[in-house]
Design a protein around this motif. Sequence first.
Motif, PDB file in Angstrom:
ATOM      1  N   THR A  84       0.820  -1.208   0.000  1.00  0.00           N
ATOM      2  CA  THR A  84       0.000   0.000   0.000  1.00  0.00           C
ATOM      3  C   THR A  84       0.857   1.263   0.000  1.00  0.00           C
ATOM      4  O   THR A  84       0.350   2.365  -0.194  1.00  0.00           O
ATOM      5  CB  THR A  84      -0.916   0.042   1.234  1.00  0.00           C
ATOM      6  N   SER A 134       1.068  -3.973   3.860  1.00  0.00           N
ATOM      7  CA  SER A 134      -0.143  -4.068   4.670  1.00  0.00           C
ATOM      8  C   SER A 134      -0.758  -5.443   4.439  1.00  0.00           C
ATOM      9  O   SER A 134      -0.285  -6.212   3.603  1.00  0.00           O
ATOM     10  CB  SER A 134      -1.145  -2.971   4.291  1.00  0.00           C
ATOM     11  N   LEU A 192      -9.166  -3.951   5.397  1.00  0.00           N
ATOM     12  CA  LEU A 192      -7.793  -3.772   5.871  1.00  0.00           C
ATOM     13  C   LEU A 192      -7.645  -4.420   7.245  1.00  0.00           C
ATOM     14  O   LEU A 192      -8.458  -4.216   8.141  1.00  0.00           O
ATOM     15  CB  LEU A 192      -7.456  -2.280   5.967  1.00  0.00           C
ATOM     16  N   GLU A 252      -2.478   0.420   7.936  1.00  0.00           N
ATOM     17  CA  GLU A 252      -1.577   0.428   6.781  1.00  0.00           C
ATOM     18  C   GLU A 252      -0.128   0.553   7.250  1.00  0.00           C
ATOM     19  O   GLU A 252       0.178   1.265   8.197  1.00  0.00           O
ATOM     20  CB  GLU A 252      -1.910   1.590   5.837  1.00  0.00           C
TER      21      GLU A 252
END
Length: 443
Positions: free
Chosen positions: A210, A219, A261, A265
């Motif tokens: 990412t 990530s 996610l 991140e």
Amino acid sequence: MSSSPIVPFSEPPYLAGLPSPYYKPTHLRWQKAIREFISKHLFENALQWDTAETVPEHVFETFAKAGMLIPSLPAPLPVQWLKRLGIHDILGTVKVEEFDYIHTMIYCDEMARTGLAGPSGSLTTGISFGVPPILKFGNKQLQEQFLPELLTGKKRTCIAITEPEAGSDVANITTTATKTPDGKHYIVNGTKKWITNGIWSEYSSMAVRTGGPGPTGLSMLVVPLKGYPGVNMRRLKVGGQVSAGTTFIELDDVEVPVENLIGTEGAGMRYIMTNFNHERLTIAIGATRQARVALAAATEYILKREAFGKPLVEQPVVRQRLARCGAMVESQWAWVEQFVYQMTQLPKEVADIELGGLTAMAKAQSGIVLNECAQCAQLLFGGNGYTKSGQGELVERIYREVPGIRIPGGSEDVMMDLGVRQLVKNFKNKTKAMERPKGSSKL
């Protein structure tokens, strides 16, 4: 514990009637219960299914309904989640809140008693390595969305890290996840290779880039797989463990909600490396049992096979070869037992630091031991050990599986180097912590 004589090297000492400090009554009851279950539902047909290259779907369903996929998770188990899902014990033998890593070790050892990594791997690899990142690092929303179906086996998942050009070198992963202008989705592009269970998985815990180059740009996302737009999967023909469903995955503009996610991140490298510890230790446990299966088969064979007018076991050179490998497998198992016991005694944050590098070394050493024992067994079986059918069929198959232990989960040379680097790092950190602050007169 066996009440009748057993073939030398065929069982770990605690099952061969010898005392051990590690096993409590709960562990012994657990071993007995799962051996009966695994023998009935996996062991009897494992070689046949592995030859067919696929374990029937009903086997996965049987294990899922009995809660017999859950023990492949890292201990302690996710007790609150399991109880919410109505899972309070496994096989009526051990309560989920009492389950420790020794129970895990027994489970992995018993699942590998087939001598093959493929059949058991086809059932457990996905949940064992794909679910923990969501459990450990996923937010509440992510867990609520995925865990109920994954923990009960209604849906399947996998861990998707490795790429054609990035295996042990995780920091150089190139699969990208770029946010759309409205910030609602990631668009994932790239390829993943050697992904165990991928072909059957609805989801994957996937390593993606990412950010910029290197580890800080990584990530993890929950990426939909089977039947999802932009995802193309095909099985790979590998030398061993074929029934585990090794998969090549192509990702072409795959649209993934940003809510998928895992954690934050840029923290992917830490999540991945933490996850590797469980993977490497379970590989070490299973590989040690595979070595034991090969050696025990060879021992049975030399007791009955005659050459030059007497059983092979009467030949000193045969006994010497067997003794050398027997010492290796028993030493490796003793290390595994000690290692697992240490995990039950140390807080997790301490265990991750103190045992992380040693986990890599234990995994690497298990592959070396398996190689020696499988080769020994094949040589003692002679031509029968080089034949894909008949009395040496299992030994021939085990020897083909050796590279599948020495390479995946971090290749052998990388693991040995990682182990020493981690030990040196710990030593330096502890030494620095003991140094006297500048300007201090205290000893």
